[in-house]
Design a protein around this motif. Structure first.
Motif, short mmCIF file in Angstrom:
data_model
loop_
_atom_site.label_atom_id
_atom_site.label_comp_id
_atom_site.label_asym_id
_atom_site.label_seq_id
_atom_site.Cartn_x
_atom_site.Cartn_y
_atom_site.Cartn_z
N TRP A 1 3.83 10.52 12.31
CA TRP A 1 3.25 9.40 11.56
C TRP A 1 3.01 9.80 10.11
O TRP A 1 3.19 9.00 9.20
N LEU A 2 2.57 11.01 9.90
CA LEU A 2 2.35 11.50 8.54
C LEU A 2 3.63 11.43 7.73
O LEU A 2 3.66 10.91 6.62
N TRP A 3 4.71 11.93 8.31
CA TRP A 3 5.98 11.92 7.60
C TRP A 3 6.52 10.51 7.41
O TRP A 3 7.07 10.19 6.36
N SER A 4 6.36 9.66 8.42
CA SER A 4 6.90 8.30 8.29
C SER A 4 6.15 7.50 7.23
O SER A 4 6.77 6.77 6.44
N ILE A 5 4.84 7.64 7.17
CA ILE A 5 4.06 6.94 6.13
C ILE A 5 4.41 7.50 4.76
O ILE A 5 4.56 6.77 3.79
N ALA A 6 4.53 8.83 4.67
CA ALA A 6 4.88 9.44 3.38
C ALA A 6 6.26 9.00 2.91
O ALA A 6 6.45 8.69 1.73
N ILE A 7 7.22 8.92 3.83
CA ILE A 7 8.57 8.46 3.46
C ILE A 7 8.53 7.00 3.04
O ILE A 7 9.18 6.61 2.07
N ILE B 1 2.48 5.32 -8.57
CA ILE B 1 1.33 5.70 -7.75
C ILE B 1 1.77 5.99 -6.31
O ILE B 1 1.35 6.97 -5.70
N PHE B 2 2.64 5.15 -5.77
CA PHE B 2 3.08 5.36 -4.40
C PHE B 2 4.02 6.56 -4.27
O PHE B 2 3.98 7.26 -3.26
N ILE B 3 4.84 6.81 -5.25
CA ILE B 3 5.69 8.01 -5.22
C ILE B 3 4.80 9.26 -5.24
O ILE B 3 5.01 10.20 -4.46
N TRP B 4 3.81 9.26 -6.09
CA TRP B 4 2.89 10.40 -6.18
C TRP B 4 2.11 10.59 -4.88
O TRP B 4 1.99 11.71 -4.37
N SER B 5 1.62 9.50 -4.31
CA SER B 5 0.84 9.58 -3.08
C SER B 5 1.71 10.03 -1.91
O SER B 5 1.28 10.85 -1.09
#
Length: 133
Positions: A56-62, A26-30
């Motif tokens: 922030w978008l990229w850091s949370i996604a990473i 789920i977290f990989i997909w999100s």
């Protein structure tokens, strides 16, 4: 009191394994969805990034993708569960701060929070790279 199905108690380490795999996917997909700013508005798990910078978008996604991969591998499971729980709680707090009603997405986030907190106490389960000391 006797257990109804005592044979199933021998599989008690399978539950954390299932939790790890499901939450990791789920977290990989999100996180993967959040690499595109257009898709971040539709994301269920992540903080809504309407007024946050691209950094922030990229850091949370990473963090989401890395946390998902670590959960799938069963590496640093307890630390990863804490970090992912904090991301989920921040997302829930941000949506409540906006004054929105309770939605099915928030209920899913609450369940994911409970699962990640249970991984903190249950450990990684079967097929993990974590070794108990």
């Amino acid at each position: 009191m006797l257990s109804t199905f005592p044979l199933l108690l021998s599989y008690q380490f399978a539950v954390p394994f299932i939790f790890r795999v499901v939450v990791g996917l789920i977290f990989i997909w999100s996180g993967y969805k959040n690499f595109s700013p257009a898709n971040s508005k539709n994301s269920t798990l992540s903080i809504r990034f309407t007024n946050l910078t691209k950094m922030w978008l990229w850091s949370i996604a990473i963090l989401e993708v890395l946390g998902g991969v670590l959960l799938l591998a069963g590496l640093f499971t307890q630390i990863t569960a804490i970090v992912l729980s904090l991301i989920i709680v921040a997302s829930i707090a941000r949506s409540y701060r906006k004054g929105s009603d309770v939605s099915p997405e928030q209920n899913i986030l609450l369940l994911l929070t409970l699962i990640t907190i249970s991984l903190l106490f249950l450990g990684p389960g079967f097929y993990s790279l974590d070794l108990p000391i």
